[in-house]
Scaffold this active site. Structure first.
Site, PDB file in Angstrom:
ATOM      1  N   GLU A  13       0.843  -1.199   0.000  1.00  0.00           N
ATOM      2  CA  GLU A  13       0.000   0.000   0.000  1.00  0.00           C
ATOM      3  C   GLU A  13       0.874   1.243   0.000  1.00  0.00           C
ATOM      4  O   GLU A  13       0.595   2.222  -0.698  1.00  0.00           O
ATOM      5  CB  GLU A  13      -0.881   0.048   1.251  1.00  0.00           C
ATOM      6  CG  GLU A  13      -1.845  -1.092   1.360  1.00  0.00           C
ATOM      7  CD  GLU A  13      -2.598  -1.046   2.689  1.00  0.00           C
ATOM      8  OE1 GLU A  13      -3.816  -1.078   2.648  1.00  0.00           O
ATOM      9  OE2 GLU A  13      -1.958  -0.971   3.749  1.00  0.00           O
ATOM     10  N   ASP A 217     -11.352  -9.467   3.570  1.00  0.00           N
ATOM     11  CA  ASP A 217     -11.858 -10.776   4.002  1.00  0.00           C
ATOM     12  C   ASP A 217     -13.096 -10.546   4.853  1.00  0.00           C
ATOM     13  O   ASP A 217     -13.429  -9.410   5.171  1.00  0.00           O
ATOM     14  CB  ASP A 217     -10.772 -11.506   4.815  1.00  0.00           C
ATOM     15  CG  ASP A 217     -10.344 -10.695   6.038  1.00  0.00           C
ATOM     16  OD1 ASP A 217     -10.982 -10.834   7.085  1.00  0.00           O
ATOM     17  OD2 ASP A 217      -9.391  -9.900   5.932  1.00  0.00           O
TER      18      ASP A 217
HETATM   19  N1  SAH Z   1      -1.990 -13.004   7.538  1.00  0.00           N
HETATM   20  C1  SAH Z   1      -1.506 -11.725   7.106  1.00  0.00           C
HETATM   21  C2  SAH Z   1      -1.212 -10.852   8.242  1.00  0.00           C
HETATM   22  C3  SAH Z   1      -2.437 -10.253   8.717  1.00  0.00           C
HETATM   23  S1  SAH Z   1      -2.159  -8.712   9.266  1.00  0.00           S
HETATM   24  C4  SAH Z   1      -0.291 -11.849   6.246  1.00  0.00           C
HETATM   25  O1  SAH Z   1      -0.111 -12.870   5.634  1.00  0.00           O
HETATM   26  O2  SAH Z   1       0.460 -10.891   6.145  1.00  0.00           O
HETATM   27  C5  SAH Z   1      -3.647  -8.040   9.007  1.00  0.00           C
HETATM   28  C6  SAH Z   1      -3.598  -6.635   8.556  1.00  0.00           C
HETATM   29  O3  SAH Z   1      -4.793  -6.403   7.860  1.00  0.00           O
HETATM   30  C7  SAH Z   1      -3.600  -5.672   9.687  1.00  0.00           C
HETATM   31  O4  SAH Z   1      -3.030  -4.465   9.250  1.00  0.00           O
HETATM   32  C8  SAH Z   1      -5.090  -5.493   9.986  1.00  0.00           C
HETATM   33  O5  SAH Z   1      -5.368  -4.158  10.321  1.00  0.00           O
HETATM   34  C9  SAH Z   1      -5.789  -5.864   8.697  1.00  0.00           C
HETATM   35  N2  SAH Z   1      -6.832  -6.894   8.721  1.00  0.00           N
HETATM   36  C10 SAH Z   1      -7.385  -7.418   7.593  1.00  0.00           C
HETATM   37  N3  SAH Z   1      -8.294  -8.355   7.891  1.00  0.00           N
HETATM   38  C11 SAH Z   1      -8.329  -8.445   9.236  1.00  0.00           C
HETATM   39  C12 SAH Z   1      -9.055  -9.284  10.143  1.00  0.00           C
HETATM   40  N4  SAH Z   1      -9.914 -10.202   9.701  1.00  0.00           N
HETATM   41  N5  SAH Z   1      -8.839  -9.127  11.466  1.00  0.00           N
HETATM   42  C13 SAH Z   1      -7.946  -8.211  11.910  1.00  0.00           C
HETATM   43  N6  SAH Z   1      -7.224  -7.417  11.096  1.00  0.00           N
HETATM   44  C14 SAH Z   1      -7.397  -7.517   9.777  1.00  0.00           C
END
Ligand code: SAH
Length: 251
Positions: A13, A217
């Protein structure tokens, strides 16, 4: 002239934003790279917060203290909670709350002790301007994202929502957990991991704040699927297009 501080949670981003800044200068503070420059002649300082509330609060504090930004915008992705908040939609926060903050029974659940607030309001003027920028950027996903991503993620009629975003130090990736959140906070539109922390910092400094999140998601058992690809192909392009529309709308 105003100086906008832009915080992104994920590297692609930020990269999409830096691509549009012709003259960025880099300064490292507390391990973060702050990029100062211009976009359409408007002053901008862009930075990657990393993930989670503490990381985001540290980033926001330095942004305000060291760069004297007079407004802060957070851009990122989030999980959709409310029915109808679908993957590919965008949520612009009107309020933000920390869903994992609970000092009860000493204070009401979610309330930030000694501030007396559980919900931090986003700046109404800035949020409205961003919401209109989102609407113009999302009018044609095909134009903003290209055919491949539009078809792959089935993004034909993305919507812009405005309302409550909740933040906590947890990636919500089970249907059971998102149901608990929905039951406790029925008006929450989306869940993420940084926004309410930045809102609190901006509240303490009296700096206007707004946040926009592309829904990556549904915060359920499928939440991890193709996360990275969605960020590269959709969320980063949306962020850049929304900011482009926002800066073009300024006098
Ligand atoms: N699994 C991810 C890491 C997740 S980090 C990876 O492979 O990199 C998630 C990031 O997206 C954070 O910045 C958060 O703010 C946002 N986010 C997106 N979906 C989310 C969810 N279901 N729950 C919490 N944060 C979420």
């Amino acid at each position: 002239m105003s100086r906008l501080g832009l915080i992104a949670a994920l590297r692609p981003e930020l990269a999409a934003v830096l691509d549009r800044m012709p003259d960025e200068r880099r300064q490292v503070i507390a391990g973060r790279e702050y990029w100062s420059g211009h976009w359409h002649g408007h002053e901008l300082v862009a930075v990657l917060s990393r993930i989670g509330k503490v990381a985001a609060a540290t980033t926001a504090t330095a942004l305000i203290e060291r760069f004297a930004v007079d407004q802060v915008v957070f851009t990122g992705v989030a999980g959709g909670l409310a029915p109808g908040v679908a993957v590919g939609d965008v949520v612009v926060a009107s309020e933000l709350l920390q869903h994992d903050l609970d000092v009860s029974p000493l204070f009401p659940r979610y309330e930030v002790p000694l501030i007396g607030l559980s919900r931090f309001s986003a700046d109404a003027t800035l949020s409205q301007a961003l919401a209109s920028a989102c609407r113009s950027a999302l009018v044609s996903p095909l134009e903003t994202l290209g055919r491949e991503a539009t078809v792959e993620f089935n993004l034909h009629t993305p919507r812009v929502h405005q309302g409550l975003i909740v933040s906590g130090d947890r990636f919500v990736a089970t249907s059971a957990e998102s149901r608990v959140l929905r039951d406790a906070l029925p008006d929450a539109l989306a869940v993420e991991m940084e926004g309410a922390a930045v809102a609190q910092v901006c509240h303490d400094y009296g700096v206007p704040f707004a946040a926009l999140r592309t829904i990556s998601d549904r915060a359920d058992d499928a939440a991890h699927v193709d996360f990275q690809r969605f960020i590269d192909q959709v969320a980063s392009r949306y962020s850049a297009a929304v900011l482009e529309a926002y800066f073009s709308s300024l006098a």
